[in-house]
Design an enzyme around this catalytic site. Structure first.
Site, PDB file in Angstrom:
ATOM      1  N   LYS A 142       0.891  -1.096   0.012  1.00  0.00           N
ATOM      2  CA  LYS A 142      -0.048  -0.024  -0.032  1.00  0.00           C
ATOM      3  C   LYS A 142       0.966   1.305   0.071  1.00  0.00           C
ATOM      4  O   LYS A 142       2.027   1.255   0.359  1.00  0.00           O
ATOM      5  CB  LYS A 142      -0.938   0.078   1.094  1.00  0.00           C
ATOM      6  CG  LYS A 142      -0.287  -0.050   2.549  1.00  0.00           C
ATOM      7  CD  LYS A 142      -1.194   0.820   3.659  1.00  0.00           C
ATOM      8  CE  LYS A 142      -0.703   2.284   3.952  1.00  0.00           C
ATOM      9  NZ  LYS A 142       0.214   2.672   4.499  1.00  0.00           N
ATOM     10  N   HIS A 183      -0.310  -5.135   5.674  1.00  0.00           N
ATOM     11  CA  HIS A 183       0.247  -5.817   6.674  1.00  0.00           C
ATOM     12  C   HIS A 183      -0.494  -5.947   8.136  1.00  0.00           C
ATOM     13  O   HIS A 183      -0.479  -7.189   8.904  1.00  0.00           O
ATOM     14  CB  HIS A 183       1.630  -5.394   6.918  1.00  0.00           C
ATOM     15  CG  HIS A 183       1.721  -4.113   8.115  1.00  0.00           C
ATOM     16  ND1 HIS A 183       1.533  -2.833   7.513  1.00  0.00           N
ATOM     17  CD2 HIS A 183       1.803  -3.930   9.257  1.00  0.00           C
ATOM     18  CE1 HIS A 183       1.523  -1.994   8.672  1.00  0.00           C
ATOM     19  NE2 HIS A 183       1.762  -2.698   9.709  1.00  0.00           N
ATOM     20  N   LYS A 197      -1.207  -9.595  11.026  1.00  0.00           N
ATOM     21  CA  LYS A 197      -1.088  -9.557  12.556  1.00  0.00           C
ATOM     22  C   LYS A 197      -1.859 -10.822  12.907  1.00  0.00           C
ATOM     23  O   LYS A 197      -2.842 -11.048  12.584  1.00  0.00           O
ATOM     24  CB  LYS A 197      -1.520  -8.180  13.219  1.00  0.00           C
ATOM     25  CG  LYS A 197      -0.473  -6.922  12.590  1.00  0.00           C
ATOM     26  CD  LYS A 197      -0.904  -5.796  13.305  1.00  0.00           C
ATOM     27  CE  LYS A 197      -0.269  -4.571  13.005  1.00  0.00           C
ATOM     28  NZ  LYS A 197       1.174  -4.349  13.371  1.00  0.00           N
ATOM     29  N   ASP A 231      -3.260   6.994   4.642  1.00  0.00           N
ATOM     30  CA  ASP A 231      -2.379   6.203   5.233  1.00  0.00           C
ATOM     31  C   ASP A 231      -2.617   4.949   6.050  1.00  0.00           C
ATOM     32  O   ASP A 231      -2.138   4.105   5.937  1.00  0.00           O
ATOM     33  CB  ASP A 231      -1.519   7.045   5.974  1.00  0.00           C
ATOM     34  CG  ASP A 231      -0.083   6.305   6.301  1.00  0.00           C
ATOM     35  OD1 ASP A 231       0.550   5.727   5.626  1.00  0.00           O
ATOM     36  OD2 ASP A 231       0.342   6.260   7.705  1.00  0.00           O
ATOM     37  N   HIS A 285      -5.727  -0.189   6.421  1.00  0.00           N
ATOM     38  CA  HIS A 285      -5.881  -0.965   7.607  1.00  0.00           C
ATOM     39  C   HIS A 285      -6.960  -0.924   8.292  1.00  0.00           C
ATOM     40  O   HIS A 285      -7.448  -2.075   8.906  1.00  0.00           O
ATOM     41  CB  HIS A 285      -4.280  -0.382   8.541  1.00  0.00           C
ATOM     42  CG  HIS A 285      -3.199  -0.604   8.110  1.00  0.00           C
ATOM     43  ND1 HIS A 285      -2.829  -1.318   7.272  1.00  0.00           N
ATOM     44  CD2 HIS A 285      -2.159   0.482   8.263  1.00  0.00           C
ATOM     45  CE1 HIS A 285      -1.366  -1.059   6.794  1.00  0.00           C
ATOM     46  NE2 HIS A 285      -1.117   0.089   7.536  1.00  0.00           N
ATOM     47  N   LYS A 326      -1.031   9.960  15.006  1.00  0.00           N
ATOM     48  CA  LYS A 326       0.511   9.976  15.273  1.00  0.00           C
ATOM     49  C   LYS A 326       0.596  10.733  16.505  1.00  0.00           C
ATOM     50  O   LYS A 326       0.060  11.805  16.696  1.00  0.00           O
ATOM     51  CB  LYS A 326       1.417  10.372  14.121  1.00  0.00           C
ATOM     52  CG  LYS A 326       1.102   9.827  12.833  1.00  0.00           C
ATOM     53  CD  LYS A 326       2.630   9.232  12.150  1.00  0.00           C
ATOM     54  CE  LYS A 326       2.196   8.305  11.013  1.00  0.00           C
ATOM     55  NZ  LYS A 326       2.700   6.841  11.072  1.00  0.00           N
TER      56      LYS A 326
END
Ligand code: BG6
Length: 491
Positions: free
Chosen positions: A148, A178, A182, A235, A240, A340
């Site tokens: 991605k 990803h 997990k 992002d 995700h 973040k």
């Protein structure tokens, strides 16, 4: 330690082999699979990049990367030495049709599974695939792995998918997210579909709302150039977080076959109610971190981290309220939050059950906490179910919240593999269950796009928040005006 079944011998060509993703994630992941006997000893990793390196100098870089990114107790010098001998280096500008493709072709074994891993910027995917096709490097047993972000909006995602699709079939295309690699995310499938008790209690009858939080303490680090054109929505949310939402909200697939799971996820993406322009402003809260402190240490703000522009309208925090229009989830909001420079690195899903319809207990017997299932993806992977239990002792009937608590690492007493370990082996096996299909990626962009458009049409910028806090206060108001609160601690 579970039994490890080796995969077929393979050749893995990594484009972008000197880049951060390869050195930080891919090589360590392959080292672990090699160490544990899953990567056959005659398999090869062919590192391709533009730098002027030799096999030996690349192996030195790889060995340094392993020292930096593999836990010290897991790094065995002898195994690492043998692993590095499986690496070879081909100097190649993969975007150049006139590059040295023949050398790469000569290295590849025609009978093996062939994985082309594009650890490069997505705007190169099309050109690299075209070159692979034109130079006849794509065998029947080939797969291409794409990182991605696939595009920055729906049109660019379609363009990349068309370009890749002109060379690789959909079955040969592995789009990595990803998060799907997990352990706890895969455990969501086990929780829901390997236990009878949850599936019956997985709908609007009993669930009040769902929260998904992916919080990071890091800032944008050296990735400011990429991040400033992306922001939290592109992002983290488009991929995700929507993938997590899909795994929670989807109906049981008829099997674990890749397309059956992906069909169900696609239905969820299509059931997400698109935001009207005004809702894209009222049901989302954007933030951008200012200077502050993380773990008691001062940290700079986003603009200082970017080290260049004097201002930016990019969001480093996003909270939103989504709505899945199905019978199962009618009127059950999904609150998503990511950012973040928040106070803690934590990714978790909270399934908040409804309050008791009626209590037979005395009014002062307890501070009522409705049941809550907390699925912790990281750190301390596990699941906790918050329940009301009676306080021990004869002092009257008092109740308190207690947790049924599973911590996976403690329960299984083993290291939890990094997501890339599983996903890399899945590409060799040709198992696409944990990868995103083209229509999923495009449906996710189709939902995100009206939000981007609504933000773009307004002059207002993200709200500031101090590093080390849980984002702008408006994010708290977003959930509190519905009479709910963000989950903060376990019971
Ligand atoms: C990446 C994002 O996909 O995921 C990063 O581009 C983010 O910005 C990272 O930091 C988070 O991954 P993890 O596995 O550390 O939660």
């Amino acid at each position: 330690m579970p039994k490890i079944i080796p995969v077929a011998t393979f050749d893995c060509v990594v484009f972008g082999a000197t880049g951060d993703l390869t050195l930080r994630k891919l090589l360590p992941a392959l080292y672990y699979r090699f160490r544990d006997g899953q990567m056959p000893a005659d398999s090869r990793i062919i590192a391709a990049a533009r730098s002027n390196l030799t096999d030996d100098s690349y192996r030195e870089r790889a060995s340094k990367a392993l020292r930096e990114h593999v836990a010290r107790e897991d790094l065995d010098a002898d195994v690492a030495g043998r692993f590095c001998r499986q690496l070879c280096y081909v100097r190649l500008d993969a975007t150049d049709p006139g590059g040295d493709w023949q050398t790469l072709k000569d290295v590849l074994d025609p009978d093996r599974v062939r994985v082309f891993y594009l650890a490069t910027s997505p705007d190169l995917y099309g050109r690299i695939c075209r070159n692979l096709g034109e130079h006849e490097l794509v065998s029947e047993q080939s797969r291409v792995v794409l990182e991605k972000p696939i595009g920055h909006d729906l049109a660019s995602a379609r363009e990349i998918n068309d370009e890749v699709g002109a060379v690789f079939s959909e079955a040969q295309t592995f789009r990595i997210d990803h998060y799907l690699g997990k352990e706890t995310v895969q455990n969501l499938l086990a929780l829901r579909f390997a236990n009878t008790i949850f599936e019956r209690l997985w709908n609007a009858d009993v669930i009040d709302h769902v929260q998904i939080t992916v919080a990071e303490t890091v800032g944008v680090e050296e990735r400011g150039g990429y991040y400033d054109h992306s922001g939290a929505l592109r992002d983290m949310v488009q991929n995700h977080m929507l993938q997590l939402l899909c795994l929670i909200a989807m109906d049981p697939p008829v099997s674990l076959e890749a397309d059956r799971v992906r069909d169900e996820k696609l239905k969820v993406l299509r059931a997400l109610r698109p935001f009207e322009p005004h809702e894209a402003l009222t049901l989302t809260v954007r933030g951008q971190y200012m200077h502050g402190a993380i773990d008691g240490k001062p940290v700079p703000g986003y603009i200082a981290d970017l080290n260049g522009p004097e201002n930016s309208a990019t969001e480093t925090f996003l909270a939103l309220k989504a709505d899945v229009r199905t019978w199962r989830w009618a009127n059950v909001p999904f609150y998503l939050r990511t950012g973040k420079r928040l106070p803690q690195k934590v990714s978790e899903i909270v399934i908040q059950y409804r309050a008791l319809p009626f209590s037979i207990f005395p009014a002062d017997a307890a501070e009522w906490t409705p049941n809550k299932l907390i699925i912790r993806l990281q750190p301390e992977e596990g699941m906790r179910l918050a329940m009301m239990t009676k306080d021990p002792g004869p002092g009257g009937l008092r109740l308190s919240p207690t947790a049924l608590d599973i911590r996976f690492e403690k329960t299984f007493g083993m290291r939890f593999p990094d997501a890339y370990e599983r996903l890399l082996m899945d590409t060799v096996r040709g198992n696409a269950t944990l990868f995103m299909r083209r229509d999923e990626v495009e449906a996710a962009w189709a939902w995100v796009e009206p939000i981007l458009e609504a933000w773009g049409s307004r002059p207002d910028t993200p709200r500031p928040y101090s590093a080390g806090t849980w984002g702008p206060t408006a994010a708290i108001a977003l959930i509190e005006r519905d009479g709910r609160t963000w989950h903060e601690e376990v019971v």
